[in-house]
Design an enzyme around this catalytic site. Structure first.
Site, PDB file in Angstrom:
ATOM      1  N   TYR A  31      58.987  47.507  36.241  1.00  0.00           N
ATOM      2  CA  TYR A  31      58.890  46.802  34.808  1.00  0.00           C
ATOM      3  C   TYR A  31      58.221  47.552  33.869  1.00  0.00           C
ATOM      4  O   TYR A  31      58.105  46.929  32.779  1.00  0.00           O
ATOM      5  CB  TYR A  31      58.459  45.369  35.096  1.00  0.00           C
ATOM      6  CG  TYR A  31      59.476  44.922  36.199  1.00  0.00           C
ATOM      7  CD1 TYR A  31      60.844  44.456  35.808  1.00  0.00           C
ATOM      8  CD2 TYR A  31      59.021  44.161  37.383  1.00  0.00           C
ATOM      9  CE1 TYR A  31      61.675  43.863  36.569  1.00  0.00           C
ATOM     10  CE2 TYR A  31      59.961  43.464  38.043  1.00  0.00           C
ATOM     11  CZ  TYR A  31      61.260  43.349  37.909  1.00  0.00           C
ATOM     12  OH  TYR A  31      62.161  42.633  38.669  1.00  0.00           O
ATOM     13  N   HIS A 108      67.540  42.833  30.067  1.00  0.00           N
ATOM     14  CA  HIS A 108      66.646  43.238  31.099  1.00  0.00           C
ATOM     15  C   HIS A 108      66.005  44.490  30.883  1.00  0.00           C
ATOM     16  O   HIS A 108      66.505  45.447  30.571  1.00  0.00           O
ATOM     17  CB  HIS A 108      67.715  43.169  32.400  1.00  0.00           C
ATOM     18  CG  HIS A 108      68.392  41.812  32.572  1.00  0.00           C
ATOM     19  ND1 HIS A 108      67.576  40.491  33.283  1.00  0.00           N
ATOM     20  CD2 HIS A 108      69.622  41.268  32.120  1.00  0.00           C
ATOM     21  CE1 HIS A 108      68.671  39.812  33.161  1.00  0.00           C
ATOM     22  NE2 HIS A 108      69.657  40.135  32.779  1.00  0.00           N
TER      23      HIS A 108
END
Ligand code: CA2
Length: 157
Positions: A31, A108
């Site tokens: 991430y 995302h």
């Protein structure tokens, strides 16, 4: 001549779902190192450059995300939405996005299609204008630029 009574406001909700408040603190290989506060600040600044008001919200609770989507009808012209893990499970969020009648861009950080099988199924994107995945924090930046082309142009002097 533009119709100012029905035109969508040049204002965007950036909405993040569960666990995204932890960004930058864990799992940087997936991430990234950028915190959610950093992403939000960059989007507010980019929005100002594009003539778009950007307001940000995050919740770990499905009902609160639904409430934020409903409330956006009163002030926003579009939504950038990362539903987090609810992407893959939530028919209630699918229904909320379908109900509000605003253009919603699902974003995302990771490329969910290149990850585990259980991330390949999604409900929310089916009712979104489009989805952007796999570009880290820049997925949000790209989503904001996509909305900049969907919303009415800023007034000219
Ligand atoms: O890639 C994305 O943006 C996701 O929406 C992130 C979700 C995941 O469930 C989706 O499949 C794809 C998970 C967010 C968890 O965020 C964390 C951030 C830092 C540390 C741990 C989790």
């Amino acid at each position: 001549m533009s119709d100012t009574t029905t035109a969508r406001p040049r204002a965007v909700l950036v909405l993040n779902g569960p666990n995204l408040n932890l960004l930058g603190t864990r799992e940087p290989a997936i991430y990234g190192h950028t915190t959610l506060a950093d992403i939000e600040a960059r989007l507010v600044a980019e929005g100002a450059a594009l003539g778009i008001e950007v307001r940000c919200a995050q919740s770990n609770h499905e009902g609160a995300l639904i409430d934020a989507l409903h409330a956006a009808r009163a002030w926003a012209g579009g939504v950038i939405f990362n539903p987090g893990g609810y992407t893959h499970t939530s028919i209630a969020l699918h229904d909320a996005v379908a109900a509000i009648g605003l253009p919603v861009i699902e974003v995302h950080l990771s490329n969910i299609d290149a990850r585990e099988e259980f991330r390949h199924r999604g409900y929310v994107a089916r009712v979104c204008q489009g989805s952007i995945r796999g570009f880290g924090w820049r997925s949000y930046w790209l989503g904001l630029h996509a909305l900049a082309h969907i919303l009415p142009p800023p007034p000219t002097e």
